[in-house]
Enzyme design. Structure first.
Site, PDB file in Angstrom:
ATOM      1  N   HIS A 126       0.812  -1.228   0.000  1.00 45.19           N
ATOM      2  CA  HIS A 126       0.000   0.000   0.000  1.00 45.19           C
ATOM      3  C   HIS A 126       0.844   1.276   0.000  1.00 45.19           C
ATOM      4  CE1 HIS A 126      -3.400  -2.504   0.230  1.00 45.19           C
ATOM      5  NE2 HIS A 126      -3.603  -2.526   1.528  1.00 45.19           N
ATOM      6  N   HIS A 198      -9.820   1.895   0.720  1.00 44.98           N
ATOM      7  CA  HIS A 198      -9.708   0.804   1.691  1.00 44.98           C
ATOM      8  C   HIS A 198     -10.793   0.874   2.765  1.00 44.98           C
ATOM      9  CE1 HIS A 198      -7.676  -2.508   3.650  1.00 44.98           C
ATOM     10  NE2 HIS A 198      -6.615  -2.389   2.878  1.00 44.98           N
ATOM     11  N   GLU A 329     -11.856  -4.088  -2.528  1.00 48.86           N
ATOM     12  CA  GLU A 329     -11.007  -3.054  -3.110  1.00 48.86           C
ATOM     13  C   GLU A 329     -10.837  -3.289  -4.611  1.00 48.86           C
ATOM     14  OE1 GLU A 329      -7.357  -2.803  -0.448  1.00 48.86           O
ATOM     15  OE2 GLU A 329      -8.454  -4.543   0.343  1.00 48.86           O
TER      16      GLU A 329
END
Length: 365
Positions: A126, A198, A329
């Site tokens: 991420h 997220h 996601e």
């Protein structure tokens, strides 16, 4: 502290008036000497979407149940301290420069090797140590009353990624109870880009401590198998029985057959970059349903496996235990910069990265 209305659209109606749409703001603390503000969009049905400058994080999402009662369907915290705490699992945040994992925190692009932040067992997750979930986003109220524009300039070398990346994200709350996210980005050097959101959903609005009784359907007959560190092994395989969500089934029905729980990328059917419905999540007791629409080729379904009840500053002090909420996601595949057979994620100067994802809330009763 009370909300302060900053924009209000008044409507004239001879019938019983509906709740007017508006944008409201509230102070939410300070981050790196900048004031953090919580912005709240409200539609005519009373659905509310709240977002803060820090991480572009969605802090609240109030959605009606089958009786019209509003409930908060996203996990989050009651203060900025919660979002700043070590171990915040990206609650509600914008993710980049590359959502998901990159093997060994590196890749080679145009014969040049790049080393990224290694923040996940030697891999990069991420965006690294300070991804877009941990930066200050500029938020602009747009003309009208239903959209916010979030912008961030990611500098060349940030997290190890090449190129200055200019990012614009639009959050729009629709009159049909949809939350639309439109992404756009440009760069001055070739760079991988994979942006996503997220949010952690629990459609029971906290009446049930886990999402194991939620039903989920995903329009995908294939997925990308991973190793023990959740890095793709380079194949695209047909879904196993436990990973088969082509027909809706309870999240908890087969989860014990999946080591560690669900945290996989489903290869969505019929991907042609058009906006299409790819998944439906539902909770029978509340009557809430959520459709997922996207232009992306993949959907990462994460069942909240690493939640363990230890996070502080939680809403109403309730612990987020394992599987308390789940993520859907929409994104490109994990580790694509190192997997030439996967859909490409390299953005070059002169090109424009775009992505659209919609979470649309419906009544299933």
């Amino acid at each position: 502290m009370k909300y302060l209305p900053v924009f209000l659209l008044l409507t004239a109606c001879t019938q019983a008036p509906k709740k007017d749409r508006l944008i409201m703001t509230k102070p939410f603390g300070n981050f790196e000497s900048q004031a953090v503000t919580e912005y709240t969009l409200i539609n005519q049905q009373g659905m509310e979407l709240s977002v803060i400058n820090y991480g572009g994080a969605v802090t609240r999402l109030l959605v009606p149940d089958k009786n019209g009662e509003q409930g908060d369907v996203v996990a989050g915290f009651d203060s900025l301290a919660g979002y700043l705490q070590k171990g915040n699992p990206y609650f509600g945040a914008l993710i980049g420069r590359y959502g998901n994992r990159i093997d060994k925190a590196g890749f080679t692009l145009d014969d040049h090797p790049y080393q990224l932040d290694a923040n996940d067992h030697g891999n990069s997750l991420h965006g690294g140590n300070k991804g877009y979930d941990k930066v200050y986003w500029q938020i602009t109220k747009l003309p009208g009353d239903s959209s916010l524009k979030l912008t961030y300039k990611s500098k060349d070398g940030e997290g190890g990624y090449p190129g200055n990346l200019d990012i614009e994200v639009m959050y729009t709350l629709g009159s049909d109870n949809s939350w639309r996210i439109d992404y756009k980005a440009t760069t001055d050097k070739p760079t991988p880009v994979n942006l996503t959101q997220h949010a952690y959903f629990n459609l029971s609005a906290g009446s049930e401590p886990t999402i194991l009784n939620h039903n989920l359907q995903i329009d995908a007959e294939k997925y990308t198998p991973v190793d023990s560190l959740l890095i793709p092994i380079g194949r695209v395989d047909g879904v196993t029985a436990a990973l088969d969500f082509r027909n809706a089934k309870p999240v908890g029905r087969d989860i014990a057959q999946v080591a560690g729980g669900y945290d996989h990328n489903w290869v969505l059917n019929k991907h042609d970059a058009s906006l299409r419905k790819v998944a439906i999540l539902s909770h029978a007791a509340s009557g809430r349903g959520m459709e997922v629409w996207t232009t992306e080729p993949g959907l990462q379904f994460y069942s909240g496996n690493f939640l363990d009840g230890t996070l502080s500053h939680t809403k109403n002090g309730k612990p987020y235990i394992q599987h308390a909420a789940l993520c859907l996601e929409a994104q490109h595949f994990p580790d694509s910069p190192n997997q030439p057979s996967f859909p490409g994620t390299i953005l070059r100067p002169g090109q424009v990265y775009t992505q659209t994802t919609i979470y649309k809330f419906i009544n299933i009763q």
